[in-house]
Each structure stands twice: as structure tokens, then as C-alpha cells.
Design an enzyme around this catalytic site. Structure first.
Site, PDB file in Angstrom:
ATOM      1  CE1 TYR A 154      65.911  21.975  51.558  1.00 43.53           C
ATOM      2  CE2 TYR A 154      64.387  20.337  52.384  1.00 43.53           C
ATOM      3  CZ  TYR A 154      64.540  21.719  51.743  1.00 43.53           C
ATOM      4  OH  TYR A 154      63.624  22.228  51.107  1.00 43.53           O
ATOM      5  CE  LYS A 158      64.676  24.706  53.287  1.00 42.57           C
ATOM      6  NZ  LYS A 158      64.362  26.225  53.289  1.00 42.57           N
TER       7      LYS A 158
HETATM    8  P1  NAP Z   1      64.895  26.165  43.415  1.00 40.62           P
HETATM    9  O1  NAP Z   1      63.800  26.381  42.078  1.00 40.62           O
HETATM   10  O2  NAP Z   1      66.194  25.247  43.185  1.00 40.62           O
HETATM   11  O3  NAP Z   1      65.343  27.891  43.260  1.00 40.62           O
HETATM   12  C1  NAP Z   1      66.219  27.903  44.490  1.00 40.62           C
HETATM   13  C2  NAP Z   1      66.506  29.377  44.571  1.00 40.62           C
HETATM   14  O4  NAP Z   1      67.373  29.861  45.672  1.00 40.62           O
HETATM   15  C3  NAP Z   1      67.214  29.916  43.129  1.00 40.62           C
HETATM   16  O5  NAP Z   1      66.581  31.154  43.026  1.00 40.62           O
HETATM   17  C4  NAP Z   1      68.509  30.137  43.673  1.00 40.62           C
HETATM   18  O6  NAP Z   1      69.133  31.472  42.967  1.00 40.62           O
HETATM   19  C5  NAP Z   1      68.420  30.444  45.072  1.00 40.62           C
HETATM   20  N1  NAP Z   1      69.538  30.556  46.093  1.00 40.62           N
HETATM   21  C6  NAP Z   1      70.267  29.203  45.948  1.00 40.62           C
HETATM   22  N2  NAP Z   1      71.502  29.537  46.895  1.00 40.62           N
HETATM   23  C7  NAP Z   1      71.540  30.858  47.043  1.00 40.62           C
HETATM   24  C8  NAP Z   1      72.183  31.642  47.641  1.00 40.62           C
HETATM   25  N3  NAP Z   1      73.382  31.456  48.535  1.00 40.62           N
HETATM   26  N4  NAP Z   1      72.172  33.258  47.785  1.00 40.62           N
HETATM   27  C9  NAP Z   1      70.711  33.572  46.989  1.00 40.62           C
HETATM   28  N5  NAP Z   1      70.015  32.787  46.461  1.00 40.62           N
HETATM   29  C10 NAP Z   1      70.450  31.372  46.465  1.00 40.62           C
HETATM   30  O7  NAP Z   1      64.140  25.845  44.554  1.00 40.62           O
HETATM   31  P2  NAP Z   1      62.500  26.056  44.966  1.00 40.62           P
HETATM   32  O8  NAP Z   1      61.934  24.731  44.832  1.00 40.62           O
HETATM   33  O9  NAP Z   1      62.230  27.026  44.303  1.00 40.62           O
HETATM   34  O10 NAP Z   1      62.642  26.378  46.458  1.00 40.62           O
HETATM   35  C11 NAP Z   1      62.665  27.540  47.123  1.00 40.62           C
HETATM   36  C12 NAP Z   1      62.551  27.344  48.695  1.00 40.62           C
HETATM   37  O11 NAP Z   1      61.553  26.543  49.080  1.00 40.62           O
HETATM   38  C13 NAP Z   1      63.827  26.726  49.168  1.00 40.62           C
HETATM   39  O12 NAP Z   1      64.058  27.369  50.474  1.00 40.62           O
HETATM   40  C14 NAP Z   1      63.484  25.185  49.300  1.00 40.62           C
HETATM   41  O13 NAP Z   1      64.065  24.779  50.369  1.00 40.62           O
HETATM   42  C15 NAP Z   1      61.946  25.499  49.898  1.00 40.62           C
HETATM   43  N6  NAP Z   1      61.057  24.123  49.543  1.00 40.62           N
HETATM   44  C16 NAP Z   1      60.749  23.723  48.310  1.00 40.62           C
HETATM   45  C17 NAP Z   1      60.045  22.622  48.334  1.00 40.62           C
HETATM   46  C18 NAP Z   1      59.817  22.182  46.795  1.00 40.62           C
HETATM   47  O14 NAP Z   1      59.119  21.223  46.875  1.00 40.62           O
HETATM   48  N7  NAP Z   1      60.280  22.752  45.571  1.00 40.62           N
HETATM   49  C19 NAP Z   1      59.682  22.001  49.408  1.00 40.62           C
HETATM   50  C20 NAP Z   1      59.829  22.411  50.448  1.00 40.62           C
HETATM   51  C21 NAP Z   1      60.706  23.853  50.681  1.00 40.62           C
HETATM   52  P3  NAP Z   1      70.236  31.365  41.849  1.00 40.62           P
HETATM   53  O15 NAP Z   1      69.824  30.447  40.890  1.00 40.62           O
HETATM   54  O16 NAP Z   1      70.562  32.666  41.372  1.00 40.62           O
HETATM   55  O17 NAP Z   1      71.470  30.747  42.722  1.00 40.62           O
END
Ligand code: NAP
Length: 247
Positions: A154, A158
Site C-alpha cells: 500500500y 501511494k
Molecule cells: P473504502 O471505504 O474501502 O472504499 C474504497 C472504494 O474504492 C470503494 O468505493 C471501492 O468500490 C473502490 N474500489 C476498490 N477497488 C476498485 C477498483 N478496482 N475499481 C474501481 N473502484 C474500486 O476506502 P476509503 O477509506 O473511502 O478510501 C478511499 C481512498 O482514500 C483510497 O484510495 C484509500 O487508499 C485512500 N485513503 C484512505 C484513508 C483512510 O483512512 N480511510 C487514508 C488515506 C488514504 P467497490 O466497493 O465498488 O469495489
């Protein structure tokens, strides 16, 4: 305001992506909610935006699939005649210490998080170059700047997103396209729900602002970077992490 703008947000059915879609739609953008597996969530996000008076549609596509991304962006340009904003938010984790990490878990995270971002930038750049305008925001992570034990795949994906952001900013800047990244810290979503209360308490201790962030904190940063007000900002990574990383 984003009235008349067409925006594609990947992984926008749930979590941070859904909040970004809602925020950009509330400012007048027509948002394409990309999803991969969660159709019901994407439909619910679409309904929420339309019920609030905004414009949205959904589109299923695995961002790791180069040709499927090409087809998605071709469809958007055919349907809406342009593409103004791309937010590369789709992301996954497959955490474990490196010694135990399988090749397939390494590849899957790189394919979705890094190659998926490349696929979308590559195909979105074509209509944006023709328009001589565009806004691209890539969602990175604090982990891509600082590293994290148990997240080698990861963190590499990133960190790669940050390098990709700077390279794309240099390639596309002369045509009025800005490319920036947002690096969230620990944000309350399904991705972080899996952490135990003890782990969350320890994390909060290490955050200068002494709290986890929420999806709106990230969406507000994205909304700024896609706005006209951010016209002279490109190639940057904006941390939204309560002060966890100060580089
Ligand atoms: P999440 O709730 O797990 O949601 C992930 C999203 O990505 C879902 O809508 C999922 O869609 C989509 N996704 C996954 N694989 C995919 C693919 N191959 N093609 C298209 N869509 C795909 O995650 P989140 O926390 O909202 O995170 C969103 C972003 O922020 C990510 O890039 C994550 O790495 C980043 N981020 C999050 C955090 C945190 O603390 N939450 C911190 C830093 C960065 P489906 O369900 O339809 O597959």
C-alpha cells in the site's frame, strides 16, 4: 462553483469517494460515480445526490483494467461531450508484514491503487488536452510519505501515486491541466473500521490534532484543488492528516 463541469470520481459508491462526489455535485458538477463491486452502494450514492438536487450517474469499471477505463472515459466524453475533473480515489489494502506478503497481494494493491490511477490519467488526458483545461486529483496517503509496517504494498502504491502526480503535472501543465494529490491520514471509513479500539487510541495519540479525520475533511481539500481558485497549484501533495506528517 462547478456548474457545467463533468467530473469522474473513481470508487465513489462508498467512503471518501462518495463524499467527494456529493461535495462536487453540491457545487454544481455533474458527477460520474465509478464503482467496481458495490453496485447497490453506487446506486444509493447516485440517489442521494439526485434527491439533493444534484446530477449524477453510475458506471461500473475496474480501474486496474486499462481497456475498461478507456471504454469508461470514451463513454463519458460521448455522453457529456467533455471531461473537466478526474478524482482518482479507488483504492484497496491487503495488509501484512512483508515476509508474509504474497506476490498476488502485492500485485493487486499496485494494480488498483497505482496502475488504476495511471490508467485513468492516461485516458482522461486526451479530452482534457483537447479542451486545454482539466483538473486531476489523486488520492495518496500519509503512508505513501512516511511508510508503515504491514503496508509495504500500500505504501509503495501511494508513494508511486505522488511520483505519478508530479510527472503528469509536468507533462500536462502547458495545456492548462493541473494534477495534484491529497494525502489523507486516518479517516473514519470502512477501510479504518477494521482497526481495533486500542490501535485507534494509539493512533490518535500520535496525531497533533488528537482526532481521526472524516470524509468531509478530505472532500473539502479535493473541492479546493478542482476549483478555479487553485488554478496556479500543480504537482503538489496536500496532507489532510491532522498534522501526522509534516514534510
Ligand atoms: P473504502 O471505504 O474501502 O472504499 C474504497 C472504494 O474504492 C470503494 O468505493 C471501492 O468500490 C473502490 N474500489 C476498490 N477497488 C476498485 C477498483 N478496482 N475499481 C474501481 N473502484 C474500486 O476506502 P476509503 O477509506 O473511502 O478510501 C478511499 C481512498 O482514500 C483510497 O484510495 C484509500 O487508499 C485512500 N485513503 C484512505 C484513508 C483512510 O483512512 N480511510 C487514508 C488515506 C488514504 P467497490 O466497493 O465498488 O469495489
Amino acid at each position: 462553483m462547478l456548474t457545467g463541469k463533468i467530473a469522474l470520481i473513481t470508487g465513489a459508491g462508498r467512503g471518501i469517494g462518495r463524499e467527494i462526489a456529493k461535495t462536487l455535485a453540491a457545487q454544481g458538477a455533474m458527477v460520474v460515480i465509478n464503482y467496481n463491486g458495490s453496485e447497490a452502494a453506487a446506486r444509493a450514492a447516485e440517489k442521494e445526490i439526485i434527491d439533493a438536487g444534484g446530477q449524477a450517474c453510475i458506471y461500473q469499471c475496474n480501474v486496474a483494467d486499462h481497456d475498461a477505463v478507456k471504454a469508461m472515459i470514451t463513454w463519458i466524453v460521448k455522453t457529456y461531450k467533455r471531461l473537466d475533473i478526474l478524482v482518482n480515489n479507488a483504492g484497496i489494502t491487503k495488509d501484512t508484514l512483508m515476509m508474509a506478503m504474497s506476490e498476488s497481494d502485492f500485485d493487486a494493491v499496485i494494480s488498483t491503487n497505482l496502475k488504476g490511477t495511471f490508467n485513468c490519467i492516461k485516458h482522461a488526458a486526451r479530452p482534457m488536452l483537447k479542451q486545454r483545461s482539466g483538473r486531476i486529483v489523486n488520492i495518496s496517503s500519509v503512508v505513501g510519505r512516511a511508510g508503515n509496517a504491514g503496508q509495504a504494498n500500500y505504501a509503495a502504491s501511494k508513494a508511486g501515486v505522488i511520483g505519478l502526480t508530479m510527472s503528469a503535472a509536468k507533462e500536462l501543465g502547458s495545456r492548462g491541466i493541473t494534477v495534484n494529490a491529497v494525502a489523507p491520514g486516518f479517516i473514519e471509513t470502512e477501510m479504518t473500521d477494521v482497526l481495533s479500539e486500542d490501535v485507534k487510541a494509539a493512533l490518535i495519540q500520535a496525531i497533533p490534532l488528537q482526532a481521526l479525520g472524516n470524509t468531509k475533511d478530505v472532500a473539502n481539500a479535493v473541492a479546493f484543488l478542482v476549483s478555479d481558485e487553485a488554478r496556479y497549484i500543480t504537482g503538489q501533495t496536500l496532507s489532510v492528516d491532522g498534522g501526522m506528517y509534516m514534510g
